[in-house]
Design an enzyme around this catalytic site. Sequence first.
Site, PDB file in Angstrom:
ATOM      1  N   GLY A   1       2.149  -2.513   4.587  1.00  0.00           N
ATOM      2  CA  GLY A   1       1.242  -1.392   4.775  1.00  0.00           C
ATOM      3  C   GLY A   1       0.905  -1.283   6.244  1.00  0.00           C
ATOM      4  O   GLY A   1       1.657  -1.745   7.099  1.00  0.00           O
TER       5      GLY A   1
ATOM      6  N   ASP B   1      -2.328  -1.300   9.450  1.00  0.00           N
ATOM      7  CA  ASP B   1      -3.344  -2.200   9.980  1.00  0.00           C
ATOM      8  C   ASP B   1      -4.491  -2.409   8.993  1.00  0.00           C
ATOM      9  O   ASP B   1      -5.019  -3.510   8.871  1.00  0.00           O
ATOM     10  CB  ASP B   1      -3.898  -1.649  11.303  1.00  0.00           C
ATOM     11  CG  ASP B   1      -2.838  -1.605  12.397  1.00  0.00           C
ATOM     12  OD1 ASP B   1      -2.050  -2.559  12.501  1.00  0.00           O
ATOM     13  OD2 ASP B   1      -2.801  -0.608  13.142  1.00  0.00           O
ATOM     14  N   GLY B   2      -4.869  -1.365   8.285  1.00  0.00           N
ATOM     15  CA  GLY B   2      -5.953  -1.482   7.308  1.00  0.00           C
ATOM     16  C   GLY B   2      -5.597  -2.401   6.144  1.00  0.00           C
ATOM     17  O   GLY B   2      -6.425  -3.184   5.684  1.00  0.00           O
TER      18      GLY B   2
ATOM     19  N   ASN C   1       0.867  -1.173   0.000  1.00  0.00           N
ATOM     20  CA  ASN C   1       0.000   0.000   0.000  1.00  0.00           C
ATOM     21  C   ASN C   1       0.910   1.231   0.000  1.00  0.00           C
ATOM     22  O   ASN C   1       1.455   1.592   1.038  1.00  0.00           O
ATOM     23  CB  ASN C   1      -0.910   0.004   1.224  1.00  0.00           C
ATOM     24  CG  ASN C   1      -1.817   1.209   1.265  1.00  0.00           C
ATOM     25  OD1 ASN C   1      -1.657   2.152   0.480  1.00  0.00           O
ATOM     26  ND2 ASN C   1      -2.756   1.212   2.182  1.00  0.00           N
TER      27      ASN C   1
END
Length: 157
Positions: free
Chosen positions: A64, A66-67, A10
Amino acid sequence: MDKKLLLIINPRSGKYKSDMFFERTQKLISSYDYDVDTVLTEYRGHACELASNAEGYSRIVCMGGDGTLNEVCNGLMSIPAERRPQIGYVPCGSTNDFAAGIGLSKSLNKNIKLAVSDNVNPIDIGLFKNDDGTSRYFPTLPPSECLPNSLILRIKA
């Protein structure tokens, strides 16, 4: 080389930090004899889509926050357990709550090495059901006796 790895990055995670480490990460992971396919996420939900189509990979490394990890877990839950790839996690988000909860280093190189290691620990996946009928999976922190010697996660479901 029969170890296939999907590297999901990400690039917007952590105030645009992940994309700065793209080449370094890919080179380091490749040095562990993985055949690496790298994809940068382009929109919300993209990591989930990528993970849901990851059959045939032995491992996914999620880079990336936590999301992004949450999206990858949700995508993997659509793959039957016996064909589900393992997850390696390289935290690059703003808060990295999950990484902090399992005691990961803040060193990119150490986390990449853990993400491709052979030490595997299972994690539990919770399921949150909304009143509107939708639901989402979420990773839970593993028991403390599993930590911090491993980062590769195998979803128990």
